[in-house]
Design a protein around this motif. Sequence first.
Motif, PDB file in Angstrom:
ATOM      1  N   PHE A  79       0.833  -1.204   0.000  1.00  0.00           N
ATOM      2  CA  PHE A  79       0.000   0.000   0.000  1.00  0.00           C
ATOM      3  C   PHE A  79       0.867   1.254   0.000  1.00  0.00           C
ATOM      4  N   VAL A  80       1.927   1.255   0.792  1.00  0.00           N
ATOM      5  CA  VAL A  80       2.809   2.420   0.876  1.00  0.00           C
ATOM      6  C   VAL A  80       3.566   2.605  -0.433  1.00  0.00           C
ATOM      7  N   SER A  81       4.112   1.520  -0.977  1.00  0.00           N
ATOM      8  CA  SER A  81       4.874   1.640  -2.221  1.00  0.00           C
ATOM      9  C   SER A  81       3.984   2.037  -3.393  1.00  0.00           C
ATOM     10  N   ALA A  82       2.740   1.531  -3.401  1.00  0.00           N
ATOM     11  CA  ALA A  82       1.842   1.844  -4.509  1.00  0.00           C
ATOM     12  C   ALA A  82       1.374   3.293  -4.466  1.00  0.00           C
ATOM     13  N   ARG A  83       1.241   3.858  -3.282  1.00  0.00           N
ATOM     14  CA  ARG A  83       0.754   5.233  -3.143  1.00  0.00           C
ATOM     15  C   ARG A  83       1.838   6.189  -2.661  1.00  0.00           C
ATOM     16  N   PHE A  84       3.084   5.785  -2.779  1.00  0.00           N
ATOM     17  CA  PHE A  84       4.175   6.616  -2.269  1.00  0.00           C
ATOM     18  C   PHE A  84       4.203   7.985  -2.951  1.00  0.00           C
ATOM     19  N   GLN A  85       3.969   8.015  -4.250  1.00  0.00           N
ATOM     20  CA  GLN A  85       3.989   9.288  -4.965  1.00  0.00           C
ATOM     21  C   GLN A  85       2.928  10.229  -4.426  1.00  0.00           C
ATOM     22  N   GLN A  86       1.746   9.707  -4.140  1.00  0.00           N
ATOM     23  CA  GLN A  86       0.683  10.540  -3.598  1.00  0.00           C
ATOM     24  C   GLN A  86       1.018  11.006  -2.190  1.00  0.00           C
ATOM     25  N   PHE A  87       1.639  10.145  -1.398  1.00  0.00           N
ATOM     26  CA  PHE A  87       2.047  10.553  -0.058  1.00  0.00           C
ATOM     27  C   PHE A  87       3.051  11.704  -0.098  1.00  0.00           C
ATOM     28  N   MET A  88       3.932  11.705  -1.081  1.00  0.00           N
ATOM     29  CA  MET A  88       4.971  12.717  -1.164  1.00  0.00           C
ATOM     30  C   MET A  88       4.492  14.001  -1.832  1.00  0.00           C
ATOM     31  N   TYR A  89       3.718  13.882  -2.909  1.00  0.00           N
ATOM     32  CA  TYR A  89       3.395  15.034  -3.747  1.00  0.00           C
ATOM     33  C   TYR A  89       1.916  15.410  -3.737  1.00  0.00           C
TER      34      TYR A  89
END
Length: 366
Positions: A79-89
């Motif tokens: 879940f974290v790796s799949a949505r990492f971009q959204q978490f950051m940006y």
Amino acid sequence: MIVNDKNIPSRPAPASTRGIAGWLRENLFSTPGNSVLTFMGLAFLVWAIPPIFQWAVLQADFIGVNKEACTSEGACWVFVSARFQQFMYGFYPDTELWRVNIFFAQMTAVLVWVLWDKMPRRTWGGVWFLTGFPLTSFILLHGGFLGLETVETHKWGGLMLTLVLSLVGMVIALPIGILLALGRRSDMPAVSSFCTVFIEIWRGVPLITILFMASVMLPLFIPGDIELDKLARAMIGISLFEAALIAEVIRGGLQAMPKGQYEAADAMGLSYWQGMRLIIMPQVLKISIPGIVNTFVQLFKDTSLVLIIGLFDLLAVMQAGITDVNWPNISIEAFVFTGFVFWAFCFGMSRYSVALERKLDTGHKS
């Protein structure tokens, strides 16, 4: 009577007070009560750490693009790796992410330049941090200049938004808080009353209320030809709220200063502002470091409240992710990851403040 006129060489400390054994004896087994507490703590760690480590690492899934990739009984870090971009940006356009990456790189470089005492020309670094860095960051993130595509602030989010709100709040709140603290202790009744009322009102109201009022009522007090978006309103509300808290921290430092320091400044013929700048405030800021850093840590965490006005910081993006029907039963992993990110930044600020206290220590310890 025989008098020895030779220096007796110093003897080494007893073996029981040196090395690992000495540290254990002094810190963990100094008394029977401490020994019991130490064994109880060790028993708890032995009971708690193995299953947590097994769930978080040994049985966890790390690679994949959806929930189906989580086939084990451990944590689903997919879940974290799949949505990492959204978490950051947040919701920043994919084609413009390089601008955010430059912002992150510049922020890191400037903070290292300003905070690391071995860097050359740190004064110039501080000037750039207060002038050039905000300007270039706004041009990069918002665009509309130099051929950059405009990215509206409602698309900003994730860790980027959290850092923007925190940095702006810290930079604006500290100088305003210092002025408010000086004004509250002023001999001029009008200035003292204004600062006192301002501080008591702003720090007496919950931040979530201030954010809501800034979003709804602030536009009513500005000219109609000036338009402030939600992010600007949040920055104003957060900065003024934190300035009131900083003011009380600084006022405590001012009251802790011995009266002789003020008299020394007067005896040297210094004006009020010269005495404050050269003698009083350097000492006040030094003894106020723990309180100031504590306020900044609180500010960093309080940025999550901007969700009330429709801004999606790191925590809000995470909460939106766990409501996705494609990722059921993923809340533990999401909260653990978000909590670790907040802890890492807050712990870093705390450790830097400790190092700064040691560097500036002049022997005044309680």
